[in-house]
Design a protein around this motif. Structure first.
Motif, PDB file in Angstrom:
ATOM      1  N   HIS A   1       0.832  -1.206   0.000  1.00 51.96           N
ATOM      2  CA  HIS A   1       0.000   0.000   0.000  1.00 51.96           C
ATOM      3  C   HIS A   1       0.870   1.262   0.000  1.00 51.96           C
ATOM      4  CE1 HIS A   1      -3.489  -2.565   0.853  1.00 51.96           C
ATOM      5  NE2 HIS A   1      -4.221  -1.522   0.487  1.00 51.96           N
ATOM      6  N   VAL A   2       2.011   1.201   0.661  1.00 49.99           N
ATOM      7  CA  VAL A   2       2.950   2.321   0.616  1.00 49.99           C
ATOM      8  C   VAL A   2       3.432   2.533  -0.822  1.00 49.99           C
ATOM      9  CG1 VAL A   2       5.267   3.086   1.301  1.00 49.99           C
ATOM     10  CG2 VAL A   2       3.713   2.125   3.001  1.00 49.99           C
ATOM     11  N   GLY A   3       3.684   1.446  -1.528  1.00 47.87           N
ATOM     12  CA  GLY A   3       4.105   1.552  -2.926  1.00 47.87           C
ATOM     13  C   GLY A   3       3.057   2.201  -3.801  1.00 47.87           C
ATOM     14  N   THR A   4       1.792   1.796  -3.635  1.00 49.66           N
ATOM     15  CA  THR A   4       0.726   2.389  -4.442  1.00 49.66           C
ATOM     16  C   THR A   4       0.485   3.846  -4.055  1.00 49.66           C
ATOM     17  OG1 THR A   4      -0.951   1.508  -2.905  1.00 49.66           O
ATOM     18  CG2 THR A   4      -0.443   0.192  -4.851  1.00 49.66           C
ATOM     19  N   LEU A   5       0.681   4.165  -2.775  1.00 49.33           N
ATOM     20  CA  LEU A   5       0.548   5.558  -2.339  1.00 49.33           C
ATOM     21  C   LEU A   5       1.580   6.432  -3.039  1.00 49.33           C
ATOM     22  CD1 LEU A   5      -0.665   7.705  -0.435  1.00 49.33           C
ATOM     23  CD2 LEU A   5       1.005   6.989   1.282  1.00 49.33           C
ATOM     24  N   GLY A   6       2.810   5.941  -3.125  1.00 46.80           N
ATOM     25  CA  GLY A   6       3.840   6.693  -3.822  1.00 46.80           C
ATOM     26  C   GLY A   6       3.499   6.917  -5.286  1.00 46.80           C
ATOM     27  N   ALA A   7       2.891   5.906  -5.912  1.00 48.15           N
ATOM     28  CA  ALA A   7       2.542   6.006  -7.332  1.00 48.15           C
ATOM     29  C   ALA A   7       1.484   7.074  -7.579  1.00 48.15           C
ATOM     30  CB  ALA A   7       2.065   4.651  -7.842  1.00 48.15           C
ATOM     31  N   VAL A   8       0.420   7.091  -6.759  1.00 49.98           N
ATOM     32  CA  VAL A   8      -0.668   8.049  -6.980  1.00 49.98           C
ATOM     33  C   VAL A   8      -0.219   9.467  -6.635  1.00 49.98           C
ATOM     34  CG1 VAL A   8      -1.753   7.840  -4.699  1.00 49.98           C
ATOM     35  CG2 VAL A   8      -3.149   8.408  -6.676  1.00 49.98           C
ATOM     36  N   VAL A   9       0.636   9.595  -5.634  1.00 50.31           N
ATOM     37  CA  VAL A   9       1.159  10.929  -5.293  1.00 50.31           C
ATOM     38  C   VAL A   9       2.000  11.468  -6.441  1.00 50.31           C
ATOM     39  CG1 VAL A   9       2.775  12.167  -3.796  1.00 50.31           C
ATOM     40  CG2 VAL A   9       1.067  10.649  -2.790  1.00 50.31           C
ATOM     41  N   LEU A  10       2.840  10.620  -7.011  1.00 46.71           N
ATOM     42  CA  LEU A  10       3.683  11.050  -8.135  1.00 46.71           C
ATOM     43  C   LEU A  10       2.837  11.419  -9.344  1.00 46.71           C
ATOM     44  CD1 LEU A  10       6.495  11.426  -9.389  1.00 46.71           C
ATOM     45  CD2 LEU A  10       6.461   8.988  -9.989  1.00 46.71           C
ATOM     46  N   TYR A  11       1.845  10.593  -9.662  1.00 49.91           N
ATOM     47  CA  TYR A  11       1.032  10.821 -10.860  1.00 49.91           C
ATOM     48  C   TYR A  11       0.229  12.119 -10.757  1.00 49.91           C
ATOM     49  CZ  TYR A  11      -1.900   9.821 -14.893  1.00 49.91           C
ATOM     50  OH  TYR A  11      -2.527   9.902 -16.118  1.00 49.91           O
ATOM     51  N   PHE A  12      -0.303  12.386  -9.562  1.00 51.75           N
ATOM     52  CA  PHE A  12      -1.124  13.582  -9.358  1.00 51.75           C
ATOM     53  C   PHE A  12      -0.371  14.632  -8.533  1.00 51.75           C
ATOM     54  CE2 PHE A  12      -4.363  10.232  -9.983  1.00 51.75           C
ATOM     55  CZ  PHE A  12      -5.054  10.793 -11.055  1.00 51.75           C
ATOM     56  N   TRP A  13       0.906  14.769  -8.790  1.00 54.01           N
ATOM     57  CA  TRP A  13       1.747  15.636  -7.972  1.00 54.01           C
ATOM     58  C   TRP A  13       1.268  17.088  -7.951  1.00 54.01           C
ATOM     59  CZ3 TRP A  13       4.388  15.670  -3.925  1.00 54.01           C
ATOM     60  CH2 TRP A  13       5.327  16.661  -3.635  1.00 54.01           C
ATOM     61  N   SER A  14       0.805  17.595  -9.072  1.00 50.02           N
ATOM     62  CA  SER A  14       0.359  18.992  -9.101  1.00 50.02           C
ATOM     63  C   SER A  14      -0.848  19.197  -8.194  1.00 50.02           C
ATOM     64  CB  SER A  14       0.026  19.426 -10.529  1.00 50.02           C
ATOM     65  OG  SER A  14      -1.014  18.627 -11.071  1.00 50.02           O
ATOM     66  N   GLU A  15      -1.814  18.258  -8.202  1.00 51.24           N
ATOM     67  CA  GLU A  15      -2.980  18.353  -7.332  1.00 51.24           C
ATOM     68  C   GLU A  15      -2.602  18.148  -5.868  1.00 51.24           C
ATOM     69  OE1 GLU A  15      -2.930  16.680 -10.171  1.00 51.24           O
ATOM     70  OE2 GLU A  15      -4.830  16.875 -11.264  1.00 51.24           O
ATOM     71  N   VAL A  16      -1.641  17.246  -5.633  1.00 49.41           N
ATOM     72  CA  VAL A  16      -1.187  17.002  -4.260  1.00 49.41           C
ATOM     73  C   VAL A  16      -0.561  18.265  -3.672  1.00 49.41           C
ATOM     74  CG1 VAL A  16       0.467  15.720  -2.839  1.00 49.41           C
ATOM     75  CG2 VAL A  16      -0.871  14.523  -4.582  1.00 49.41           C
ATOM     76  N   LYS A  17       0.282  18.932  -4.454  1.00 47.30           N
ATOM     77  CA  LYS A  17       0.907  20.179  -3.986  1.00 47.30           C
ATOM     78  C   LYS A  17      -0.161  21.234  -3.693  1.00 47.30           C
ATOM     79  CE  LYS A  17       3.751  20.968  -7.372  1.00 47.30           C
ATOM     80  NZ  LYS A  17       4.793  21.694  -8.163  1.00 47.30           N
ATOM     81  N   LYS A  18      -1.166  21.268  -4.533  1.00 43.46           N
ATOM     82  CA  LYS A  18      -2.258  22.230  -4.349  1.00 43.46           C
ATOM     83  C   LYS A  18      -2.988  21.962  -3.035  1.00 43.46           C
ATOM     84  CE  LYS A  18      -6.432  23.867  -6.764  1.00 43.46           C
ATOM     85  NZ  LYS A  18      -7.282  23.674  -7.971  1.00 43.46           N
ATOM     86  N   ALA A  19      -3.289  20.693  -2.761  1.00 41.60           N
ATOM     87  CA  ALA A  19      -4.002  20.343  -1.534  1.00 41.60           C
ATOM     88  C   ALA A  19      -3.147  20.604  -0.297  1.00 41.60           C
ATOM     89  CB  ALA A  19      -4.422  18.873  -1.580  1.00 41.60           C
ATOM     90  N   VAL A  20      -1.868  20.272  -0.375  1.00 43.25           N
ATOM     91  CA  VAL A  20      -0.969  20.484   0.764  1.00 43.25           C
ATOM     92  C   VAL A  20      -0.831  21.971   1.074  1.00 43.25           C
ATOM     93  CG1 VAL A  20       1.423  20.264   1.568  1.00 43.25           C
ATOM     94  CG2 VAL A  20       0.306  18.334   0.445  1.00 43.25           C
ATOM     95  N   SER A  21      -0.734  22.793   0.029  1.00 46.35           N
ATOM     96  CA  SER A  21      -0.595  24.238   0.254  1.00 46.35           C
ATOM     97  C   SER A  21      -1.855  24.839   0.868  1.00 46.35           C
ATOM     98  CB  SER A  21      -0.267  24.947  -1.066  1.00 46.35           C
ATOM     99  OG  SER A  21      -1.366  24.866  -1.970  1.00 46.35           O
ATOM    100  N   GLY A  22      -3.004  24.226   0.590  1.00 50.56           N
ATOM    101  CA  GLY A  22      -4.260  24.736   1.141  1.00 50.56           C
ATOM    102  C   GLY A  22      -4.635  24.139   2.477  1.00 50.56           C
TER     103      GLY A  22
END
Length: 267
Positions: free
Chosen positions: A48-69
């Motif tokens: 599950h840690v591996g799949t978490l890394g994959a989805v974070v990488l794929y949607f990195w722009s959205e992840v950064k947006k959510a983290v900043s907010g």
């Protein structure tokens, strides 16, 4: 655990985590159908840690947006797109955390890990996905996602705690019911997986840490790596195919597998 089983488990988890065909169902079925030993909680967490890394990488722009907010969202100040996304993800995750904690503490989560349950959920929720995908309008985009829809999709996501349901499949079903396009509904569902996987990983890691040793750490690292690669490839392929293909191929797979499991379970 042998290297072959580690890699097989990781690849199955990686491929099935984001496709609407239930990763938990496949991981439960793996030892039942192959005769292999159960991979154990530690390897489940690792993949599950591996799949978490994959989805974070794929949607990195959205992840950064959510983290900043996130800071503004935690202060209750939802006055920007970033804060709204962060708050929406938090709200969408709460039902799963509550229901998951209840199932975990009461032991009901173990009683649901059966071939019969997986067969019915694979079949039933597969047909529901087909119905919603065919009948649901395609009028909303990912940018329309807000607090109300996040709360509704969070309730849908909580159903994925029943093995065989598929977290991505049920949240996509909810998204299509709300009128999101296939691609944008899948995008929202994938983003919702990030805090959900993170929360479940933290919960399960408490027990894993108690029994951890050097060999288990090595096995976990190998499983996480191959799960990451498989998940990234599967996620990339699915998101590209959704531009021209519906969810029907996944539904067909679910119906065939669900029917086969029920035949085996009742025979």
């Amino acid at each position: 655990m042998s290297l072959f089983q580690l890699i097989l488990t990781a690849i199955i988890q990686g491929i099935t985590e984001f496709l609407p065909i239930s990763s938990s169902g496949h991981l439960i079925l793996l030892p039942s159908l192959t005769g292999l030993d159960d991979q154990g909680l530690a390897i489940d967490v690792a993949v599950h840690v591996g799949t978490l890394g994959a989805v974070v990488l794929y949607f990195w722009s959205e992840v950064k947006k959510a983290v900043s907010g996130l800071p503004r969202a935690l202060m209750g100040r939802i006055d920007s797109a970033e804060a709204r996304l962060a708050m929406s993800l938090i709200i969408a995750t709460i039902p799963t955390i509550i229901v998951g904690a209840i199932l975990f503490k009461t032991g009901l989560s173990q009683s649901l890990r059966s071939m019969t349950v997986i067969g019915w959920t694979m079949l039933g929720f597969g047909l529901l996905l087909y119905w919603m995908d065919q009948k649901g309008p395609q009028t909303k985009k990912a940018g329309d996602w807000g607090i109300r829809d996040a709360a509704i999709m969070g309730l849908w996501q909580a159903l994925a705690l029943i093995p065989g349901t598929s977290r991505s499949g049920i949240t996509i079903t909810g998204a299509r019911h709300l009128g999101y396009t296939r691609e944008d509904g899948a995008r929202i569902a994938m983003l919702m997986s990030i805090p959900t996987i993170l929360a479940s990983g933290i919960l399960l890691s408490v027990d894993v840490i108690r029994e951890a040793d050097a060999q288990l750490a090595i096995d976990g690292a190998i499983a996480a790596f191959f799960s990451f690669i498989a998940a990234l490839l599967a996620l990339t392929l699915m998101m590209r195919l959704l531009r021209s293909v519906s969810f029907t191929p996944y539904v067909i797979y679910r119906v065939i597998l669900g029917a086969a499991l029920l035949i085996i379970a009742y025979s």
